[in-house]
Write an enzyme that holds these catalytic residues in place. Structure first.
Site, PDB file in Angstrom:
ATOM      1  CB  CYS A   1      -0.988  -0.007   1.165  1.00 18.51           C
ATOM      2  SG  CYS A   1      -0.236   0.136   2.813  1.00 18.51           S
TER       3      CYS A   1
ATOM      4  CG  HIS B   1      -4.642   0.046   3.625  1.00 17.73           C
ATOM      5  ND1 HIS B   1      -3.932  -0.935   2.963  1.00 17.73           N
ATOM      6  CD2 HIS B   1      -5.476   0.591   2.697  1.00 17.73           C
ATOM      7  CE1 HIS B   1      -4.332  -0.991   1.702  1.00 17.73           C
ATOM      8  NE2 HIS B   1      -5.253  -0.069   1.520  1.00 17.73           N
TER       9      HIS B   1
ATOM     10  CG  HIS C   1      -6.510   0.522  -2.010  1.00 18.39           C
ATOM     11  ND1 HIS C   1      -6.756  -0.097  -0.801  1.00 18.39           N
ATOM     12  CD2 HIS C   1      -7.494   0.054  -2.835  1.00 18.39           C
ATOM     13  CE1 HIS C   1      -7.802  -0.886  -0.884  1.00 18.39           C
ATOM     14  NE2 HIS C   1      -8.276  -0.810  -2.104  1.00 18.39           N
TER      15      HIS C   1
END
Length: 344
Positions: A259, A308, A320
């Protein structure tokens, strides 16, 4: 003569014990047989547990990334210090050589003074601490000795700093190894669960994942939300060019990403350097707490520990790298617990 005695009969107590044990064994076998089918988790239970393990793996991944970034930084700092020490030692040697030449010249003329002899046979710090001998040297010699003393102090400080950083590097490498093993263990456990599914169940999960992962050819309505800046849009477009690239823990491009690897790589393509980990990226700009105020290219942070991160894509969508087993894709911002946005 053959015996006509009746064989000995088992006692009533022994018969009772054997009967009870046999009955218990039958009952346990029956319970095990009845429980066996229910012990196998359902497809949805497996998916829930796998998703949980993937999230734990991502948490460990961001810590792994932090340790890796620290290791690289320490290695650069240590290399710089070692270069400085090497240059400083050369300068110190030159200063000592100059003093040595002066001493040699005085020796040849028989005029070498006791203070210079003291310097040549011991640490100049000892000499300079004896103020009574300062008037025995020329101003130039005093200046040279002071330079030597200062250079020695600098080198000692730099060597001590390098030693401390080397210790820190060693512990960082240990931490890096632990986090790598933690990630791998979580992923292995998740894979073991997935392997327990039937072919039909695996196909059903794959179909669900296929519906969630949109390819670059699919159209996503991102609305007309403006971008935060030209560079933010450039970073977002760089991330868009990687739609479909696989998620790989610890990866930061150009062919695979985790991420924070995606966000840091994309901003680098726009000429902007941001930290490597999601937690550090959370402090890389102005925080935006209202989703309605987000603009394309803003970073979006999720979960309480901020493990995240992705890009805001507009119209309630994010872009993402979700987790292991997925690819870079669009997804609803509401699929995870939103914390805040960051405008770089």
């Amino acid at each position: 003569m053959a015996s006509h005695r009746r064989p000995k009969q088992p006692s009533r107590a022994r018969v009772t014990v054997l009967t009870t044990a046999a009955a218990a064994a039958v009952a346990i076998s029956s319970q095990a047989a009845n429980a066996a089918p229910s012990e196998k988790p359902s497809k949805d239970e497996v998916k829930a547990k796998v998703d949980e393990l993937y999230e734990q793996a991502e948490q460990a991944t961001e810590k792994f990334n932090g340790a890796k970034e620290k290791q690289e930084k320490l290695q650069k700092e240590i290399s710089t210090i070692q270069d400085n020490v090497a240059r400083g030692q050369e300068e110190l040697n030159e200063l000592r050589d100059a003093m040595g030449l002066a001493a040699a010249a005085q020796y040849r003329t028989g005029s070498i003074d006791s203070s210079l002899q003291l310097f040549l046979s011991s640490n100049p710090d000892d000499y300079l601490d004896k103020a009574s001998t300062a008037d025995q040297l020329s101003a130039q010699q005093v200046d040279q000795l002071k330079k030597i003393q200062q250079k020695q102090r600098e080198l000692a400080q730099q060597r001590a700093e390098a030693a401390d950083k080397l210790k820190d590097l060693s512990s960082t490498r240990t931490e890096l190894g632990k986090k790598k093993k933690e990630v791998q263990a979580k992923l292995a456990e998740a894979q073991k669960l997935l392997n327990s599914l039937t072919a039909a169940e695996k196909a059903a999960l794959a179909a669900e994942e296929a519906r969630a992962s949109r390819s670059s050819a699919d159209r996503v309505d991102l609305g007309d939300t403006g971008s935060a800046s030209g560079r933010a849009m450039a970073a977002f477009q760089a991330a868009q060019s990687k739609i479909g690239s696989p998620y790989v823990y610890g990866a930061s491009g150009p062919s695979s990403f985790d991420c924070s690897g995606l966000t840091s790589w994309a901003y680098a393509q726009a000429g902007v350097s941001i930290p490597r980990t999601s937690q550090a990226q959370a402090n890389a700009g102005t925080r935006i707490y209202s989703q309605s105020e987000l603009k394309v290219g803003d970073l979006v942070l999720f979960y309480g520990d901020l493990h995240h991160v992705g890009f805001y894509a507009g119209n309630g969508q994010i872009l993402h790298a979700p987790r292991t087993g997925t690819t870079v894709r669009y997804e609803s911002i509401n699929n995870m617990p939103f914390q805040f946005g960051v405008r770089i």
